[in-house]
Design an enzyme around this catalytic site. Structure first.
Site: not given
Length: 356
Positions: A11-13, A153, A157
């Protein structure tokens, strides 16, 4: 050499963090399901760059699938686990709630169960500024209430944080949950505002600006985020690391080795200013459609980074125009609009890494 297990490594991070750790001489075992939430070619390209490192290997699988994380831990014997895999996106959660329950709740539970069976030196979990909801008190401090999320979302979290606290208490797992604030940079996801705006402007399409441009976001350049994570890894949530100054309120739990930390610079940027910065970097103007807020949107994200600074002596500080310019260069290279200039990364260098 420290051995890391990173979920969501393609993924991005996850990609940026894995690249940094590999460049620093550590071993990384990545877990990623390579889902089709966005173009899998982008994930595959990130993965191919990671696989150039002999000390990296990937285990393909969904975090919510029983046995995947436990098997990865058995194979890699990680010293540190960084759980980044998640279903992201506020708006997507409205129409696809099941994916958030599966990934963010069931998947995080699988990580916690695996950590319970084989406790790491430190378990770090990625949360989000979305947990603050429409918090009327700014800047957002970790001690502020987070019990009124405005999207599923955010709710998943927040639930992950709560589950992690219980596991930290019951099984003495040192756990840090960091809250990200609008991370951006090269190799970013196509569903993120910066990617969508740049793509639309370069292809002469209008951009949708919600909240009539009055929203503000505490943008965090991805290399700054990675620097903060790297500095937090050795800071175990124990009494030995408790912040005792008046500059920050420590969230170290009284009942568990558990802490939450904001990662951001504490300098929100109005959305319309963000658009103007993109225009300046591209050298062309956008056609803007001003729209009302969408369900789940919050008017402001604004971090209080004083706890991060007290723990790590670091606060993200890359100016928005610098970070956007790097993204624009990467985007053009990725789409063949200019000669590739993002080559330093291939030798393990991270463009824009802060000088410490």
């Amino acid at each position: 050499m420290t051995q890391f297990l990173i979920t969501g490594a393609a993924g991005f991070i996850g990609y940026h963090l894995a690249s940094r750790l590999l460049a620093d001489g550590h071993g990384v075992c990545g877990v990623d399901g390579m889902t089709r939430y966005y173009d899998p070619a982008l994930k595959q390209a990130r993965l191919e760059r990671l696989e150039r490192w002999p000390s990296f290997h990937l285990i393909r699988g969904m975090v919510e699938q029983p046995g995947v994380i436990a098997g990865a831990i058995q194979r890699c014997a990680p010293d540190v686990i960084v759980h980044l895999a998640a279903q992201a996106g506020v708006r997507y959660s409205i129409d696809h709630p099941g994916t958030y329950i599966d990934s963010n709740l069931a998947g995080s539970w699988q990580v916690l169960e695996a950590a319970r069976a084989a406790p790491p030196r430190h378990l770090l979990l990625a949360s989000t500024s979305s947990v603050y909801g429409a918090n009327p008190i700014a800047p957002f401090a970790e001690s502020h209430g987070t019990d009124e999320p405005l999207s599923l979302y955010a709710a998943t979290k927040k639930s992950m944080e709560v589950m992690a606290h219980s596991y930290a208490h019951l099984f003495s797992i040192p756990t840090t949950a960091f809250r990200f604030f609008t991370v951006y940079g090269a190799w970013g996801r196509p569903d993120m505002a910066l990617f969508k705006f740049v793509d639309a402007i370069l292809h002469d399409r209008p951009i949708d600006v919600y909240g009539h441009g009055r929203m503000s976001r505490d943008f965090t350049y991805v290399d700054d985020l990675v620097e903060a994570i790297v500095r937090l890894i050795p800071v175990l949530p124990t009494e030995a690391s408790r912040v005792r100054t008046s500059a920050a309120t420590d969230t170290l739990s009284q009942h568990a080795p558990f802490r939450t930390v904001n990662i951001a610079g504490g300098k929100p940027v109005p959305l319309i200013e963000f658009v103007r910065t993109i225009e300046n970097c591209l050298g062309r103007r956008a056609t803007i459609r001003m729209l009302e807020n969408q369900p789940g949107d919050v008017p402001l994200t604004y971090a209080d980074p004083s706890l991060l600074k007290a723990l790590t002596q670091y606060v993200p500080a890359t100016p928005i125009d610098v970070g956007v310019a790097v993204f624009v260069d990467w985007y053009k290279s990725w789409h063949g609009m200019s000669a590739p200039i993002y080559q330093a990364e291939l030798q393990g260098q991270v463009i824009g890494r802060p000088q410490l």
